[in-house]
Structure formats: structure tokens, C-alpha cells
Design an enzyme around this catalytic site. Sequence first.
Site, PDB file in Angstrom:
ATOM      1  N   GLN A   1      -4.930   7.100   0.517  1.00 15.75           N
ATOM      2  CA  GLN A   1      -3.658   6.755   1.169  1.00 15.75           C
ATOM      3  C   GLN A   1      -2.808   8.012   1.362  1.00 15.75           C
ATOM      4  O   GLN A   1      -2.682   8.823   0.442  1.00 15.75           O
ATOM      5  CB  GLN A   1      -2.883   5.737   0.326  1.00 15.75           C
ATOM      6  CG  GLN A   1      -3.478   4.339   0.353  1.00 15.75           C
ATOM      7  CD  GLN A   1      -3.259   3.614   1.683  1.00 15.75           C
ATOM      8  OE1 GLN A   1      -2.778   4.172   2.657  1.00 15.75           O
ATOM      9  NE2 GLN A   1      -3.641   2.358   1.722  1.00 15.75           N
TER      10      GLN A   1
ATOM     11  N   TYR B   1     -13.833  -2.876  -0.061  1.00 16.65           N
ATOM     12  CA  TYR B   1     -13.300  -1.767   0.727  1.00 16.65           C
ATOM     13  C   TYR B   1     -12.600  -0.809  -0.241  1.00 16.65           C
ATOM     14  O   TYR B   1     -11.410  -0.530  -0.125  1.00 16.65           O
ATOM     15  CB  TYR B   1     -12.329  -2.255   1.812  1.00 16.65           C
ATOM     16  CG  TYR B   1     -12.921  -3.298   2.726  1.00 16.65           C
ATOM     17  CD1 TYR B   1     -13.529  -2.919   3.926  1.00 16.65           C
ATOM     18  CD2 TYR B   1     -12.903  -4.635   2.395  1.00 16.65           C
ATOM     19  CE1 TYR B   1     -14.097  -3.876   4.768  1.00 16.65           C
ATOM     20  CE2 TYR B   1     -13.468  -5.592   3.215  1.00 16.65           C
ATOM     21  CZ  TYR B   1     -14.048  -5.217   4.399  1.00 16.65           C
ATOM     22  OH  TYR B   1     -14.600  -6.161   5.227  1.00 16.65           O
TER      23      TYR B   1
ATOM     24  N   GLU C   1     -18.014  -0.143  -0.965  1.00 18.28           N
ATOM     25  CA  GLU C   1     -17.450   0.781   0.017  1.00 18.28           C
ATOM     26  C   GLU C   1     -18.612   1.313   0.841  1.00 18.28           C
ATOM     27  O   GLU C   1     -19.710   1.519   0.321  1.00 18.28           O
ATOM     28  CB  GLU C   1     -16.707   1.896  -0.744  1.00 18.28           C
ATOM     29  CG  GLU C   1     -16.475   3.184  -0.009  1.00 18.28           C
ATOM     30  CD  GLU C   1     -15.562   3.037   1.208  1.00 18.28           C
ATOM     31  OE1 GLU C   1     -14.505   2.381   1.117  1.00 18.28           O
ATOM     32  OE2 GLU C   1     -15.927   3.577   2.265  1.00 18.28           O
TER      33      GLU C   1
ATOM     34  N   ASP D   1      -9.081  -4.579   0.933  1.00 15.54           N
ATOM     35  CA  ASP D   1      -8.209  -3.559   1.538  1.00 15.54           C
ATOM     36  C   ASP D   1      -8.931  -2.987   2.752  1.00 15.54           C
ATOM     37  O   ASP D   1      -9.346  -1.827   2.758  1.00 15.54           O
ATOM     38  CB  ASP D   1      -7.915  -2.476   0.481  1.00 15.54           C
ATOM     39  CG  ASP D   1      -6.917  -1.441   0.971  1.00 15.54           C
ATOM     40  OD1 ASP D   1      -6.339  -1.628   2.060  1.00 15.54           O
ATOM     41  OD2 ASP D   1      -6.714  -0.444   0.255  1.00 15.54           O
TER      42      ASP D   1
ATOM     43  N   CYS E   1      -3.219  -3.000   6.473  1.00 11.30           N
ATOM     44  CA  CYS E   1      -2.466  -2.012   7.259  1.00 11.30           C
ATOM     45  C   CYS E   1      -2.305  -2.506   8.694  1.00 11.30           C
ATOM     46  O   CYS E   1      -1.916  -1.746   9.571  1.00 11.30           O
ATOM     47  CB  CYS E   1      -3.164  -0.655   7.217  1.00 11.30           C
ATOM     48  SG  CYS E   1      -4.860  -0.704   7.782  1.00 11.30           S
TER      49      CYS E   1
END
Length: 456
Positions: free
Chosen positions: A283, A312, A333, A381, A408
Amino acid sequence: MMKKNDIVEVEIVDLSHEGLGVAKVDGLVFFVENALPGEMISMRVLKVNKKIGYGKVEERLTSSPERNEAIDVAYLRSGIADLGHLKYEAQLAFKTKQVKDSLYKIAGIKDMEVPLTLGMDQPFAYRNKAQVPVRRVHGQLETGFFRKNSHDLMPIEDFYIQHPEIDQVIVAVRDLLRRFDLKPYDEKEKSGLIRNIIVRRGHYTGEIMVVFVTTRPKIFRIEQVIELLVAQFPQISSIMQNINDRDTNVIFGPDFRLLYGKEYICDQMLGTTFEISAPSFYQVNTEMAEKLYQTAIEFADVKSDDIVVDAYSGIGTIGLSFAKHVKAVYGVEVVPQAVENSQRNAALNGITNAHYVCDSAEKAMANWVKEGIKANVIVVDPPRKGLTESFIKASSQMNPDKIVYVSCNVATLARDLTLYQELGYQLSNIQPVDLFPQTHHVECVGLLVKERSDGE
Ligand SMILES: C[S@@+](CC[C@H](N)C(=O)[O-])C[C@H]1O[C@@H](n2cnc3c(N)ncnc32)[C@H](O)[C@@H]1O
């Protein structure tokens, strides 16, 4: 009928999700750069089709009290800080409204209380990462940003929302590239060597990584560039090269090489240490990402015998923050280097109950269901495109009590909520967190809980 180059006086009535002013004329909706609700403008029509059009402010006739006049953000607005012309308090209110509107319009959720977006005290210079194109402008190698919707490089030294030390490293790299006459990439001719410079800085550690993205492996006199750069910035602990010879907007090619120091930098989040390598997601606003994860942890409200899925997972930032409070964490991931980081990060922090696999989230979720792994809490995420139907179905088959959705992109979050609702999960809490001040981007975390009938 309105046509290109017409000039009309209009009132701006709203802001689009991309932060453009919205005006309504003759049954058409116009989108206008740098125009705020309540402002009267004289608008030049740039483009118009059956339902929508684009306009430009010819003259601003009145100014909104929410306009940020304090700094000249005109040039930044067009590429880096597209909401910089709006005062910060109003940016936070805009983001809260985006969440409310999307939940209602896309998922039909109208009675959800959306608290005010959590904001920063100092909403500038927050980015821990820069991705800067290198091009020739008026005969000289320059670093800067592409003007919105274009590949015209605007040279710039102060990026306003990046940590100032990152800006200083970029300027130093630019000067060294000029001094050693290294050739910038030319998109039209498909020639030149240096495409991009990426700089990442650990928020708590101050460690810096520099990545040179080049079209070819050989960088003439790179040893001298490195020696001078590191002498000026001893906090640079990693210099990498990435080779990308493709005609693409994607920044990295597949080949990474170590030029100096180590292949990663370290940082901390919520007291846990993380190694971060060049292709791994991290991030960009560490201070606010900690608030985001803290909210996710509060929403999950885990118990010591809980099993948590971290889907994720990137370098493991979320799952490893949970690990010490639960029985086990299963993470997935797709980027191999990020998975390696998450496995190392577990070991670095003495965590033995977190298991990370490299796979697509949908495949891993289906496998875990088959293997009989039963998570009480699933944290997701995903990137902007959100979840897939197959992931949503597999995750609900696991039958967790809670799904914590870090998003997001509120439009894909709301879309995914509609399917989760059909599968018996209801949104019970949501909190927007401002990870991207001065831009239109909205981040939020939602809690979905399973409606249980008696005995289930
Ligand atoms: C928004 S990031 C979140 C990473 C991490 N949770 C964090 O907070 O740092 C999304 C991550 O999903 C990964 N990703 C994208 N598509 C994926 C997929 N289909 N399956 C698994 N991971 C995926 C990306 O590589 C990226 O690391």
C-alpha cells in the site's frame, strides 16, 4: 442541438466518481475538468454525443467555497492530484458519498450508515512509492508525469503527494542519467534505454529501493551511476533493474536483476516487519493503510480458535497482522515474489501458523474447500476489478461467519455484494479510509455477516 466549440453558461451540479464537474444542458450530461458543484462557468463544448458530452472551463464566473485556492494545483490536478482543487474536508465528504451512492445504485442498499471517511492530518507527501516515466522533452532527458489520458511528459521535481526524499532521489537519478548520457525511451521510435524509474521508501525504516526499467539488459556505466547515487543517499539499500522491451503500458517486464545491495527493502506495519521486493504490492500510504487494516481487524473480531483466510494477500500484511490472535491463517497471492515475501515475513516475525500459497485466489479457495479447511473469517483484498463469481461462490461454500472485504473500487465492491447477498451474506458495517488524499480514489472496508437460521 449543442455542438463542438459552442459556449454556454452552466451551473455545476455534482462531481462524477472521477472528480469531474457535472453540468446538465438540454437533456445532456456534461463532464468538466476543474469545476466544482455550485460554480457557475462559461463552458466550451469539447465533444458531444447522444447522451453525454465533455466541456472545458472557458471562464469561472463564481467560485465554490470548497475550492482550494491556497496552492497552485492546476498542473498537478491534470495528472497527479485530480482532486487537489477541492478542500480536504470536502474530499472526505465526497468519498463518503461515493460509497453511499454506489451501495444504493449498484447493490440496492439504502439504509446503511456510512461513517465519514477517515482522513489524514497532513494529507500531502504521503506516498511511499513513485513510478516516474523518463522521456526526452525539448532535447533533454526529463522525469515527470504523463498528463491525464496522454503520454505527454510534464517535467516536474516536486510531486506534492510523494515523500520529499523520493522526489530528491528522482531528481538525483535524472541528473546522473543526463551526466552519463543515458538515453531515455522513445515510445514512437521504440528506441532508447531508460523507460521508468521506480522509487520505494519504507515509511518507518527510511530504507529506499530504486528500480531502473530498461529496454535492454546492458546499461552503460551504471556502476558509476550507482556509486554516485549511493554516496549521496546512503539510505538506498536496494537497486534493481527490470527489463521491459515490450510495446506496452505495463511498467514491469518479467526479468528483474539485482544491481546493488539486497533484492528487497524492509518496513513495518502495525508492529510487524515486512520485506518488500520490487514486483510485490505494498500500500502506498502506510499511515492510512495501518488504519485500514486496524479497521479490518476490528470488523473481524477474531477469537483464538478462529481460522482466517487472507485472499489476495500480497506480502502478507493483513494475514500476518491477524496470525498471533488466531489458530491459523491461509493466504493466497498470484505474484510469486510477493508469496516468497509473505513466507519470509512470517518467519521473520516468528509466525508459524500462517500458510501462503502461490495461485489464483479462485483456485486456492476451491482447493481449500475440497481439503475441508473451514475458515470462520475470510478477508479479501482484490485489485480494482474486484472478485470473480467463482471466487464468491467458493468462499460462501466454505460457510464463514464473516467476510471482511477490503476494496479500492467501490463499484466492484457493490457489484460483488449483490451476489454475496443472494448467497446469504449481508453487509453489516462499512468504513471508508482515505488512502489517496488529493485524488478521486476511494478505499473502504466492509463487513459481511452470514444470516444463520436456527441450528445452522
Ligand atoms: C490490493 S492488493 C492487496 C495486497 C495485500 N492484501 C496488501 O494489503 O498489501 C491485491 C493483490 O492481489 C493480487 N492478485 C491479483 N489478482 C489475483 C488473483 N486472481 N488471485 C490471487 N491474487 C491476485 C495482486 O498481485 C496484489 O498483490
